[in-house]
Design an enzyme around this catalytic site. Sequence first.
Site, mmCIF file in Angstrom:
data_model
loop_
_atom_site.group_PDB
_atom_site.id
_atom_site.type_symbol
_atom_site.label_atom_id
_atom_site.label_comp_id
_atom_site.label_asym_id
_atom_site.label_seq_id
_atom_site.Cartn_x
_atom_site.Cartn_y
_atom_site.Cartn_z
ATOM 1 N N THR A 62 0.784 -1.649 -0.009
ATOM 2 C CA THR A 62 -0.070 0.077 0.114
ATOM 3 C C THR A 62 0.877 1.403 -0.120
ATOM 4 O O THR A 62 2.263 1.041 -0.128
ATOM 5 C CB THR A 62 -0.750 -0.129 1.632
ATOM 6 O OG1 THR A 62 -1.996 1.230 0.830
ATOM 7 C CG2 THR A 62 -0.523 -0.065 2.722
ATOM 8 N N LYS A 66 3.705 1.451 -3.646
ATOM 9 C CA LYS A 66 2.894 0.635 -4.956
ATOM 10 C C LYS A 66 3.750 0.637 -6.013
ATOM 11 O O LYS A 66 4.070 -0.417 -7.260
ATOM 12 C CB LYS A 66 1.603 0.871 -5.198
ATOM 13 C CG LYS A 66 0.664 0.378 -4.265
ATOM 14 C CD LYS A 66 -1.208 0.989 -4.734
ATOM 15 C CE LYS A 66 -1.662 0.657 -3.399
ATOM 16 N NZ LYS A 66 -2.996 0.812 -3.337
ATOM 17 N N ALA A 128 -6.839 11.584 -11.415
ATOM 18 C CA ALA A 128 -5.977 11.493 -12.569
ATOM 19 C C ALA A 128 -4.741 10.470 -12.056
ATOM 20 O O ALA A 128 -3.272 10.764 -12.283
ATOM 21 C CB ALA A 128 -5.325 12.220 -13.004
ATOM 22 N N THR A 153 -5.759 19.005 -12.224
ATOM 23 C CA THR A 153 -4.602 19.448 -13.236
ATOM 24 C C THR A 153 -4.960 18.845 -14.238
ATOM 25 O O THR A 153 -4.921 17.174 -14.782
ATOM 26 C CB THR A 153 -3.949 19.048 -12.802
ATOM 27 O OG1 THR A 153 -3.080 19.300 -11.073
ATOM 28 C CG2 THR A 153 -2.271 19.067 -13.246
ATOM 29 N N GLY A 237 -15.823 3.296 -0.638
ATOM 30 C CA GLY A 237 -14.920 2.985 -1.684
ATOM 31 C C GLY A 237 -14.460 1.215 -0.328
ATOM 32 O O GLY A 237 -13.470 0.764 -0.323
HETATM 33 P P1 NDP Z 1 -2.803 10.399 -5.706
HETATM 34 O O1 NDP Z 1 -2.444 11.256 -4.227
HETATM 35 O O2 NDP Z 1 -2.520 9.469 -6.803
HETATM 36 O O3 NDP Z 1 -3.880 10.888 -6.529
HETATM 37 C C1 NDP Z 1 -4.952 12.350 -5.615
HETATM 38 C C2 NDP Z 1 -6.112 12.745 -7.159
HETATM 39 O O4 NDP Z 1 -6.608 13.549 -6.495
HETATM 40 C C3 NDP Z 1 -4.946 13.883 -8.499
HETATM 41 O O5 NDP Z 1 -6.215 13.579 -9.100
HETATM 42 C C4 NDP Z 1 -5.249 14.870 -7.522
HETATM 43 O O6 NDP Z 1 -5.329 15.784 -8.184
HETATM 44 C C5 NDP Z 1 -6.704 14.292 -6.939
HETATM 45 N N1 NDP Z 1 -7.128 15.987 -5.483
HETATM 46 C C6 NDP Z 1 -6.085 15.787 -4.624
HETATM 47 N N2 NDP Z 1 -6.681 17.028 -3.841
HETATM 48 C C7 NDP Z 1 -7.898 16.780 -4.284
HETATM 49 C C8 NDP Z 1 -9.054 18.213 -4.088
HETATM 50 N N3 NDP Z 1 -9.238 19.142 -2.949
HETATM 51 N N4 NDP Z 1 -9.998 18.482 -4.897
HETATM 52 C C9 NDP Z 1 -10.154 17.841 -6.176
HETATM 53 N N5 NDP Z 1 -8.934 17.084 -6.897
HETATM 54 C C10 NDP Z 1 -8.083 16.231 -5.558
HETATM 55 O O7 NDP Z 1 -4.400 9.435 -4.603
HETATM 56 P P2 NDP Z 1 -5.050 7.643 -4.935
HETATM 57 O O8 NDP Z 1 -4.881 8.431 -6.265
HETATM 58 O O9 NDP Z 1 -3.799 6.532 -4.403
HETATM 59 O O10 NDP Z 1 -5.719 8.100 -4.106
HETATM 60 C C11 NDP Z 1 -7.196 8.711 -4.211
HETATM 61 C C12 NDP Z 1 -8.401 8.872 -3.682
HETATM 62 O O11 NDP Z 1 -8.943 6.653 -3.654
HETATM 63 C C13 NDP Z 1 -7.490 8.556 -2.151
HETATM 64 O O12 NDP Z 1 -8.827 9.264 -1.554
HETATM 65 C C14 NDP Z 1 -7.787 6.846 -1.865
HETATM 66 O O13 NDP Z 1 -7.915 6.489 0.272
HETATM 67 C C15 NDP Z 1 -8.548 6.284 -2.526
HETATM 68 N N6 NDP Z 1 -8.306 4.951 -2.751
HETATM 69 C C16 NDP Z 1 -8.902 3.878 -2.022
HETATM 70 C C17 NDP Z 1 -9.219 3.022 -2.317
HETATM 71 C C18 NDP Z 1 -10.377 1.657 -2.121
HETATM 72 O O14 NDP Z 1 -9.782 0.394 -1.519
HETATM 73 N N7 NDP Z 1 -11.274 1.782 -1.607
HETATM 74 C C19 NDP Z 1 -7.622 1.716 -3.189
HETATM 75 C C20 NDP Z 1 -7.037 3.227 -3.237
HETATM 76 C C21 NDP Z 1 -7.303 4.534 -3.521
HETATM 77 P P3 NDP Z 1 -4.288 16.794 -9.235
HETATM 78 O O15 NDP Z 1 -3.567 16.079 -9.917
HETATM 79 O O16 NDP Z 1 -4.916 18.263 -9.678
HETATM 80 O O17 NDP Z 1 -3.536 17.372 -7.970
#
Ligand code: NDP
Length: 276
Positions: A62, A66, A128, A153, A237
Amino acid sequence: MVDKYAVFGNPIEHSKSPFIHTLFAEEVNQNICYQKICAPIDGFKNMVLSFFLDGGKGANVTVPFKEQAYELADELSEAAKSAKAVNTLTLLENGKIKGDNTDGVGLVTDLTASFGSLNQKNILLIGAGGAARGAILPLLQSNITSLTVCNRTHEKALNLVNEYSIFPQVKAREVSEIDSDFDIIINATAASLSGDLPNIPLSSVENANCYDMMYQAGLTSFNLWAKDNGAVKVQDGLGMLVGQAARSFEIWRNHQPSVECQHNVISKLREILESK
Ligand code: NDP
């Protein structure tokens, strides 16, 4: 000797994986040992290799490892290649380590259980980052009509979608251009972690099924907002978490935990979350 498994992360104290896998094993009267291992940020690879040398059969991975697990694996599944990230490592009989990504399967299984078949659905994926990346191929393989990706973004959404240009169903759109043509909206952003909302228009959630990959006690900020603005149904989730674990268990133990067992695990986790 009892088969050894573990989840690697940093931090790892919060992980529900030992609880989930122990219940999966109990269903089939199997005895496994599943530990949580907090790897140092710069010491993940060595710790995983020692774990396997010491008899470990499989490991979950995790945040934040990853991508490192993807680099470490000798072989990769199609899902892992597509996600460019690995959450499941398996020691093969020939001594090699195989990397898989089961997050997307967990998501699709839970979306289907929550909202029905994905066949012919128009889906909006917000985000993304790593979670969105892992979701794209399994969604595209579910006979959906369209997949629109938007992200704060925009350039990142464009880059991600470009990797799937052989699929005509997938396109990127600016957050401000999002309309109300979606059957299912998936929040794969980290916004809910801080109680924020992705900036999509209010009208987009009306009459849509909404899914937040994050889970918590009570509704997430996104699901609360979606419910207040006319979403048909909202889901978090927690089921995705259990679904990805079920697929890992199947890879390791050659047995898929039953749907009843998975529901039971989700209910128990929900009870624990709500009691805190
Ligand atoms: P990352 O850090 O890789 O990506 C974060 C994403 O969220 C980016 O697209 C970012 O946009 C966007 N973002 C962050 N803050 C904001 C905001 N305030 N407003 C709009 N967009 C925002 O995180 P992950 O992809 O690993 O995780 C994303 C979510 O998925 C988390 O909440 C995590 O807990 C959940 N998750 C759940 C799982 C499950 O099994 N239920 C498994 C994996 C993840 P930008 O590119 O503009 O920065």
